[in-house]
Design a protein around this motif. Sequence first.
Motif, short mmCIF file in Angstrom:
data_model
loop_
_atom_site.label_atom_id
_atom_site.label_comp_id
_atom_site.label_asym_id
_atom_site.label_seq_id
_atom_site.Cartn_x
_atom_site.Cartn_y
_atom_site.Cartn_z
N GLY A 12 -1.95 4.87 33.66
CA GLY A 12 -1.64 5.47 34.95
C GLY A 12 -0.32 6.20 35.01
N ASP A 13 0.69 5.76 34.21
CA ASP A 13 2.00 6.40 34.25
C ASP A 13 2.17 7.49 33.20
N TRP A 14 1.09 7.82 32.51
CA TRP A 14 1.14 8.89 31.50
C TRP A 14 1.18 10.23 32.25
N LYS A 15 2.21 11.02 31.99
CA LYS A 15 2.40 12.27 32.73
C LYS A 15 1.37 13.31 32.33
N ALA A 16 0.78 13.95 33.34
CA ALA A 16 -0.15 15.05 33.10
C ALA A 16 0.61 16.30 32.70
N ASN A 17 -0.07 17.22 32.09
CA ASN A 17 0.50 18.54 31.80
C ASN A 17 -0.14 19.55 32.75
N PRO A 18 0.60 20.01 33.75
CA PRO A 18 0.01 20.94 34.73
C PRO A 18 -0.22 22.33 34.17
N ASN A 19 0.30 22.59 32.97
CA ASN A 19 0.20 23.94 32.39
C ASN A 19 -0.67 23.97 31.14
N LEU A 20 -1.68 23.12 31.11
CA LEU A 20 -2.59 23.14 29.96
C LEU A 20 -3.20 24.52 29.80
N PRO A 21 -3.13 25.09 28.60
CA PRO A 21 -3.74 26.42 28.41
C PRO A 21 -5.26 26.33 28.41
N LYS A 22 -5.89 27.35 28.96
CA LYS A 22 -7.36 27.40 28.91
C LYS A 22 -7.77 27.79 27.49
#
Length: 480
Positions: free
Chosen positions: A244-254
């Motif tokens: 749950g505390d693993w940070k997402a990457n909001p800028n994942l490349p398509k």
Amino acid sequence: MLCFTLLLLGMFDFAVAAPGAKPYTELRFAPLPQVKLPKYDRFVLQNGMVVYLMEDRELPLVSGSALVRTGDRFESADKVGLADFTGEVMRTGGTRKHTPDQLNQMLEQRAASVETSIGETSAGAGFESLSEDLETVFGLFAEVLREPVFAADKLELAKTQEKGSISRRNDDPDDIASREFGKLIYGKDSPYARTTEYATIDKISREDLSQFYQQYFYPNNMILGIIGDFDSKKMRELVQAKFGDWKANPNLPKLQLPAVKQAKTGGVYFVNQPQLTQSSILIGHLGGQFNSSDYPALDVLNNVLNGFGGRLFNEVRSRQGLAYSVSGYWSPRFDYPGVFIAGGQTRSDATVQFVKAMQTQIKRTQAEKVTPKELAFAKESTLNSFVFNFQDPKQTLSRLMRYEYYGYPADFLFRYQKAVAATTVDDVQRVAQKYLKPENMVTLVVGNQTAINPPLTQLAAQVTAIDVTIPGSPQPQAQN
């Protein structure tokens, strides 16, 4: 020994002569039971990780798997092997909290496992554990996914092992045929056909593995599935605690999928292996994807061609006696074109005859409608094999995850089942005419050039030789 042999012969004779025995074509089976999906929960963590939970209390075991959106098709052409090494050394190289030896010991003491790998179109990670050890093993699984250190010595070991595989890659003629056929269809530089070489391996560093990992391994780029002996509420809490505390990457490349087109259109190609007494043969062309509306009818066509009672077995193997093994399949992929591939193994002096017989049967499916008996047999075979997609809940969960990963509907298989049942004689001929392209078929033979008689020039005026010498391999020393 003589008595034992006579006993076996007696048993065999009795089986053949047993009264009332029926040929397989007259056997009748009860209707297949209706297939239903087991109950499961699907939810999404705040960081974007998709999670499937499926309880199965039959055994005190829990297993899980994760799919990560990546694959070796996204590695650079000068570092082929990078993704594979990243997937391997994620596990073998240990974590920030545990050395490789500590990790191995903790798992072995619990008869548990944690594994990782990266293949062509995805990365995978999995764990298996006794229910009583779930929290510990799941914690180690989360560590491997979140905190790998990519130990340099483990990378060097993996590279040494891969170099050994390269040195042996021409030992098996079927492996040669499969590898070189892929290059003819997709192109030798295509991510779907290129191979590791000594030179590409030497360019790969520990930093490359770390960078590849950091590009793709984020919770919002992952699907996690867990099945086994657990309470879903408690399992949800454990997933939240470990991920749950693993940070997402909001800028994942398509991700841009590599373009695909057929590299060689038609032609006969040959790999000379003088030590062989038989030929390995592949014939085919570029194919399509599972999401084609015609895939169910094409799968029925597959069963018209293949297996006991199929046209290729009956004609090429049984009637003409040309093959040790023979097959022909429309073989699709989830998100890029697969292949139509046919072939088999035959004795050297039957090579040309075998190829011509295969070509004849492929064209026959276009020119002649299948008989109602052939259609019924093919549909029954297809539908019977359908139930094996649901042999156990773990297999079902894997399919649900895979369909979401590739953007397919969750009921894809059930739509497929209905379409197979509705397939007609006309449908089979229509898809054979639409999708099989005899004029585009590439023919590849791996065999003994001097033993192939009549020669391959009876198939085409020009036969192109393929050199499978391994680049950078040590040359044999001249003998005095």
